[in-house]
Design a protein around this motif. Structure first.
Motif, PDB file in Angstrom:
ATOM      1  N   GLU A 274      -3.626  -7.247  34.661  1.00  0.00           N
ATOM      2  CA  GLU A 274      -3.726  -7.194  33.196  1.00  0.00           C
ATOM      3  C   GLU A 274      -3.209  -5.856  32.663  1.00  0.00           C
ATOM      4  OE1 GLU A 274      -7.628  -7.361  31.412  1.00  0.00           O
ATOM      5  OE2 GLU A 274      -6.802  -8.268  29.604  1.00  0.00           O
ATOM      6  N   GLU A 275      -3.648  -4.763  33.345  1.00  0.00           N
ATOM      7  CA  GLU A 275      -3.176  -3.443  32.901  1.00  0.00           C
ATOM      8  C   GLU A 275      -1.674  -3.311  33.138  1.00  0.00           C
ATOM      9  OE1 GLU A 275      -6.450  -0.399  34.212  1.00  0.00           O
ATOM     10  OE2 GLU A 275      -6.650  -2.312  35.257  1.00  0.00           O
TER      11      GLU A 275
ATOM     12  N   LEU B  66       0.146  -5.002  30.368  1.00  0.00           N
ATOM     13  CA  LEU B  66       0.164  -4.185  29.148  1.00  0.00           C
ATOM     14  C   LEU B  66       1.144  -3.021  29.285  1.00  0.00           C
ATOM     15  CD1 LEU B  66      -3.654  -4.322  28.395  1.00  0.00           C
ATOM     16  CD2 LEU B  66      -1.843  -5.239  26.931  1.00  0.00           C
TER      17      LEU B  66
ATOM     18  N   LEU C 228      -1.513 -13.629  36.102  1.00  0.00           N
ATOM     19  CA  LEU C 228      -2.745 -13.816  35.319  1.00  0.00           C
ATOM     20  C   LEU C 228      -2.896 -15.276  34.879  1.00  0.00           C
ATOM     21  CD1 LEU C 228      -2.422 -10.648  33.061  1.00  0.00           C
ATOM     22  CD2 LEU C 228      -4.204 -11.013  34.769  1.00  0.00           C
ATOM     23  N   SER C 229      -1.950 -16.107  35.305  1.00  0.00           N
ATOM     24  CA  SER C 229      -1.889 -17.528  34.908  1.00  0.00           C
ATOM     25  C   SER C 229      -1.675 -17.709  33.415  1.00  0.00           C
ATOM     26  CB  SER C 229      -3.150 -18.290  35.336  1.00  0.00           C
ATOM     27  OG  SER C 229      -3.396 -18.115  36.685  1.00  0.00           O
ATOM     28  N   ARG C 230      -1.178 -16.686  32.752  1.00  0.00           N
ATOM     29  CA  ARG C 230      -0.927 -16.805  31.310  1.00  0.00           C
ATOM     30  C   ARG C 230       0.479 -17.371  31.126  1.00  0.00           C
ATOM     31  NH1 ARG C 230      -3.894 -11.186  29.665  1.00  0.00           N
ATOM     32  NH2 ARG C 230      -2.122 -10.939  28.268  1.00  0.00           N
ATOM     33  N   TRP C 231       0.584 -18.654  31.426  1.00  0.00           N
ATOM     34  CA  TRP C 231       1.894 -19.298  31.528  1.00  0.00           C
ATOM     35  C   TRP C 231       2.622 -19.385  30.196  1.00  0.00           C
ATOM     36  CZ3 TRP C 231       2.747 -19.057  36.381  1.00  0.00           C
ATOM     37  CH2 TRP C 231       1.705 -19.260  37.310  1.00  0.00           C
ATOM     38  N   ASP C 232       1.888 -19.667  29.142  1.00  0.00           N
ATOM     39  CA  ASP C 232       2.542 -19.801  27.827  1.00  0.00           C
ATOM     40  C   ASP C 232       3.300 -18.517  27.487  1.00  0.00           C
ATOM     41  OD1 ASP C 232       1.265 -22.154  27.723  1.00  0.00           O
ATOM     42  OD2 ASP C 232      -0.165 -21.626  26.148  1.00  0.00           O
ATOM     43  N   GLU C 233       2.578 -17.415  27.664  1.00  0.00           N
ATOM     44  CA  GLU C 233       3.163 -16.120  27.316  1.00  0.00           C
ATOM     45  C   GLU C 233       4.300 -15.779  28.285  1.00  0.00           C
ATOM     46  OE1 GLU C 233       0.043 -13.253  27.149  1.00  0.00           O
ATOM     47  OE2 GLU C 233       1.296 -11.749  26.190  1.00  0.00           O
TER      48      GLU C 233
ATOM     49  N   VAL D 200       8.231 -14.804  27.531  1.00  0.00           N
ATOM     50  CA  VAL D 200       8.838 -13.567  28.054  1.00  0.00           C
ATOM     51  C   VAL D 200      10.106 -13.903  28.836  1.00  0.00           C
ATOM     52  CG1 VAL D 200       8.478 -11.706  29.729  1.00  0.00           C
ATOM     53  CG2 VAL D 200       6.724 -12.223  28.045  1.00  0.00           C
TER      54      VAL D 200
END
Lengths: 121, 491
Positions: free
Chosen positions: A59-60, A63, A89-94, A98
């Motif tokens: 996560e860091e 960022l 982070l499994s934040r696939w949409d984001e 990107v």
């Protein structure tokens, strides 16, 4: 150049050396200090983010890469780093957004092409 | 156009991540305001460090603990920016959140609040595959958010101009000042539309220290119950809660019979000459019958702002918006109209108005298919037996409309983004339908409009109407219901 700004080079250099020696945990405080001294320099954020990624602090790291791409939108390495961190982070949409932006950037940037093979003599 | 991101800081554990997610947004159009709300030492240290950086877009405040609602109020009062984006100190924004929300805000300038999707993350920022307890669903409209309070969540972008017309952030004293988000939702809905963006624009961190853990589920239900009851009372909605325990169920409450004395009349005139010429009009009749002067309001200019101002001046339970040129009305005919209005349990109604050539004024059927706003006169409005029909319609014309005042309160009047009254009235009616108010054309005959103007809406108005409602056929393409013929009027 102010002493504060020149000092960041020392911290950044030390951090890079340690990171190359696969000592991410030791490298991180130096890279963090470098960012603190010159927060407007994108590559410093990228280096710090890579160290964070090596430590599994996704996560860091995300960022950190985010900071790098905002400061230097042409930095392809930062974009790919951001996509990797977000995917972890499994934040696939984001991550998908990107990747899309990185691909637009990639198509604009000069792409390395291997030299044409010489004609047989 | 600037978004003011506002964070009351109490917990320091994830605060730096939260701040970084704002500092490095893809859009540069943001300002960040933070208030240290008497929280832990770590949060104070993070904010002190941030303050030392002297970032030109960041403002840090320090204060004693005052609770979430008061902290948000402080931040909104001390910040500037066209939009407010409230963020919690342990959550993070995706890198394009501000950019995306601003782009939607630009496309939908009528929205008082724009809401996006959120996903849950764990303490390390990894996405959690859990079902959200606040769903992101199409709204379950029953007079707006009142019975739909559970269907809300961050992120929400608040238009400052709409927020400034509310009483601002308010929470419950006995619930640690919580409930401020639901409360502000309800208040903003009275100022403009709520628009949804079906994209993840917020990451909500699930941790043992999150505020909603401390506030129990039972307290959450109690909060919603109180907020809904308060809103029903504030607007005067015809709703009655029929269950004491969650899930709360509301049903339409019966209203007392309406009387002519309970009507405020708003007359639309076109300057003094039109007013003088309206000797045979409804207004003249009212004055002749000795209606109190404060029940008659004249709007000298036919525009949205002037009509909204007049609606604000009304005090009686019913409002009648009438074109000053409408003729032929008598007190008896008005009574028939009001009686029919009550019998069908309506919230907005318009009588059939005849034009000089004898045709009646009715909604243009093509509107529903091509989203046009022409409300022209047409024939064929009568039933086979020659009697005028009474039908439920999604919109009415702006020349004669009887409505309950709670409709005006609930939808916040006419949208002043429209230039012309006919289109603004169509939009007003659609917003009323969206909030489950009942509209109909009543078959009470006897009203004529000698000079019915054939107004063709201007392209900007039509574009706005299309953009606003084009994707909402469930509102404007409802099946038209023919109502039973009303009983003879009370005399």
């Amino acid at each position: 150049m102010s002493p504060r700004l020149s000092r960041y080079r020392i911290y950044s250099f030390a951090g890079r050396l340690l990171f190359k020696a696969r000592q991410a945990r030791l490298a991180l405080p130096f890279l963090e200090r470098a960012v603190e001294l010159n927060p407007q320099l994108g590559p410093l954020h990228t280096r710090r983010a890579r160290a964070l990624m090596a430590l599994g602090r996704w996560e860091e790291a995300a960022l950190g890469f985010q900071a790098a791409v905002v400061l230097d939108p042409e930095a392809m390495h930062a974009w790919t780093g951001l996509a990797t961190a977000l995917a972890n982070l499994s934040r696939w949409d984001e991550a998908a957004i990107v990747c899309e932006r990185a691909s637009v950037l990639g198509s604009r940037q000069q792409v390395y092409r291997p030299p044409e093979p010489r004609p047989a003599s | 156009v600037i978004v003011s991101v506002e964070i009351p800081a109490f917990k320091g554990e994830w605060l730096q991540r939260c701040i970084d997610s704002v500092l490095y947004q893809s859009s540069p159009n943001w300002r960040l305001s933070l208030l240290w709300d008497g929280g832990d030492d770590s949060s104070r240290r993070v904010l002190e460090k941030l303050q030392k950086r002297n970032h030109p877009k960041v403002t840090v405040h320090f204060g004693p603990n005052r609770g979430i609602a008061k902290s948000r109020r402080f931040l909104s009062e001390h910040s500037q920016g066209d939009y407010i984006l409230p963020v919690d100190d342990d959550d993070v924004l995706p890198f394009h959140a501000v950019e995306r929300l601003l782009s939607v805000a630009e496309q939908k300038p009528w929205a008082a609040l724009i809401r996006g999707q959120r996903r849950f993350i764990d303490q390390e920022g990894r996405l959690l595959d859990t079902r959200p307890w606040f769903p992101f669903e199409p709204r379950h409209y029953q007079h707006g958010m009142v019975t739909d309070l559970w269907n809300h969540c961050q992120p929400y972008l608040i238009r400052r101009s709409a927020y400034d017309r509310t009483t601002g952030w308010e929470g419950f004293e006995d619930m640690r000042q919580a409930g401020e988000d639901c409360d502000v939702y309800l208040k903003l809905e009275e100022m403009g539309s709520i628009e949804l963006v079906d994209e993840v624009l917020y990451y909500y961190r699930v941790s043992p220290r999150q505020a909603s853990v401390a506030l129990t589920k039972a307290a959450g239900f109690e909060m919603w119950r109180r907020l809904a009851d308060k809103t029903i009372e504030r607007i005067g909605l015809p709703l009655r809660r029929v269950s004491e325990n969650p899930p709360f169920v509301y049903e339409r409450a019966e209203r007392p019979p309406s009387k002519l004395e309970a009507i405020d009349f708003v007359f639309l005139a076109d300057g003094d000459s039109a007013r003088d010429a309206a000797a045979g009009s409804l207004r003249a009749m009212l004055i002749h019958h000795g209606f109190p002067g404060d029940a008659v309001h004249v709007v000298a200019e036919r525009n949205v702002t002037a009509l909204n101002d007049a609606l604000l001046r009304t005090r009686r339970p019913l409002v009648c918006i009438v074109d000053d040129t409408i003729q032929g009305a008598s007190a008896e005919e008005l009574e028939v109209l009001v009686s029919s209005f009550d019998e069908h349990d309506l919230d907005l109604a318009a009588p059939i108005v005849r034009t000089a050539d004898g045709s009646s004024v009715a909604p243009d059927a093509s509107f529903t298919h091509r989203v046009r706003a022409s409300l022209a006169s047409r024939t064929g409005w009568e039933a086979a037996d020659g009697a005028a029909k009474t039908t439920r319609e999604p919109w009415l014309h702006d020349h004669f409309m009887l409505l309950r005042r709670e409709v005006v309160r609930a939808v916040g009047g006419l949208d002043d983004g429209f230039r012309e009254l006919p289109v603004a009235t169509v939009d007003f009616c659609l917003r009323a339908v969206e909030r489950d108010f009942r509209l109909a054309y009543l078959s009470t005959d006897g009203y004529t409009a000698p000079g019915w103007p054939a107004i063709e809406p201007t392209p900007p108005d039509l574009s706005r109407l299309h953009a606003k409602w084009g994707a909402r056929p469930e509102i404007w393409d409802r099946e038209r219901v023919e109502l039973p013929k009303p009983e003879p009027a009370r005399k």
